[in-house]
Design an enzyme around this catalytic site. Structure first.
Site, PDB file in Angstrom:
ATOM      1  N   ASP A  71      39.427 -47.117   3.483  1.00 17.14           N
ATOM      2  CA  ASP A  71      40.357 -47.388   4.592  1.00 17.14           C
ATOM      3  C   ASP A  71      39.700 -48.238   5.681  1.00 17.14           C
ATOM      4  OD1 ASP A  71      41.910 -45.615   3.213  1.00 17.14           O
ATOM      5  OD2 ASP A  71      42.233 -44.237   4.885  1.00 17.14           O
ATOM      6  N   HIS A 213      35.374 -45.311   3.878  1.00 17.47           N
ATOM      7  CA  HIS A 213      35.696 -46.440   4.764  1.00 17.47           C
ATOM      8  C   HIS A 213      34.712 -47.573   4.501  1.00 17.47           C
ATOM      9  CE1 HIS A 213      37.381 -42.829   6.602  1.00 17.47           C
ATOM     10  NE2 HIS A 213      38.290 -43.627   7.145  1.00 17.47           N
TER      11      HIS A 213
HETATM   12 NI    NI Z   1      41.822 -44.997   8.969  1.00 18.03          NI
END
Ligand code: NI
Length: 246
Positions: A71, A213
């Site tokens: 993400d 991430h």
């Molecule tokens: Ni996020």
């Protein structure tokens, strides 16, 4: 026969004897089913383990699927490094992009598509979608989808709501399938490859969706180590659409 040859022959017979004896002991031990045989430091060692039967190495299944998701990117430095590592390993992942990070990183997004990764939507600026009004949510999601489509020619079909926060009624408004996760790497908080790897490997199982991430160097190095270890354990990495279909 010369003495030299006699000594050689004797040595050879002794060696053969020892070998046969060892083989007999080993066979007896194996057939009894009560002894565990293990090779340690190049030698056979017998140890009594009660009634435990001798097991072969655990079967390595080849059809266990797992999905890595990233993400908050793309990130101009970390994401290409991650893509390099995934390509080397022949692994596909899913990237949930933030609209505000797209400008200037178009080539990276194109590359994701060309290399077989799935591209999803993570809103424009990481707003908490359940708290924002419906209009704002649709804008945050639509703007991001439009930016991605301009690059890839395809409208994203999957949405990861920031913070995993979502209202059911938003679904019909944005027309995207929401994808949450089952293993949280906490990589944004840990910022330490060893700890991220350990945390993920402790929980990762068949069918899991791992949240990471691609905006931290520690996440990139951890992700590649996770890939190597899970591949060794027989896992196949798939994109979330493949996982959701099955
Ligand atoms: Ni996020």
């Amino acid at each position: 026969m010369k003495l030299k040859y006699k000594i050689w022959l004797f040595a050879l017979l002794c060696a053969a004897d020892v070998f046969l004896l060892t083989a007999m002991v080993r066979t007896a031990a194996l057939s009894s089913g009560h002894v565990h045989v293990s090779a340690e430091e190049g030698e056979w060692r017998l140890e009594n383990t009660g009634n435990q039967t001798i097991q072969p190495e655990p079967d390595r299944k080849v059809d266990r699927c797992i999905a890595l998701t990233f993400d908050d990117g793309p990130h101009p430095v970390c994401t290409p490094k991650l893509l390099d590592g995934l390509k080397e390993r022949g692994v596909h992942a899913t990237f949930f992009l933030m609209g505000q990070n797209i400008e200037g990183n178009e080539a990276i997004i194109k590359r994701m598509q060309e290399e077989g990764h799935l591209i999803g939507n993570h809103s424009y600026s990481h707003v908490q979608l359940s708290k924002a009004g419906t209009g704002a949510v649709c804008r945050a999601v639509d703007d991001t989808s439009r930016l991605i489509e301009e690059i890839t020619g395809e409208r994203p079909r999957y949405l990861r709501p920031p913070y995993g926060d979502w209202r059911e009624e938003l679904e019909c408004q944005v027309d995207l399938t929401t994808v949450l996760w089952s293993v949280d790497s906490l990589d944004w908080k840990l910022r330490n490859s060893d700890r991220i790897v350990k945390r993920v490997l402790k929980d990762a199982e068949e069918g899991d969706i791992i949240l990471m991430h691609d905006i931290f160097p520690t996440s990139v190095s951890a992700a590649l180590r996770i890939v190597d270890e899970l591949k060794d354990r027989g896992y196949t990495f798939v994109t979330v659409d493949e996982l959701l279909i099955d």
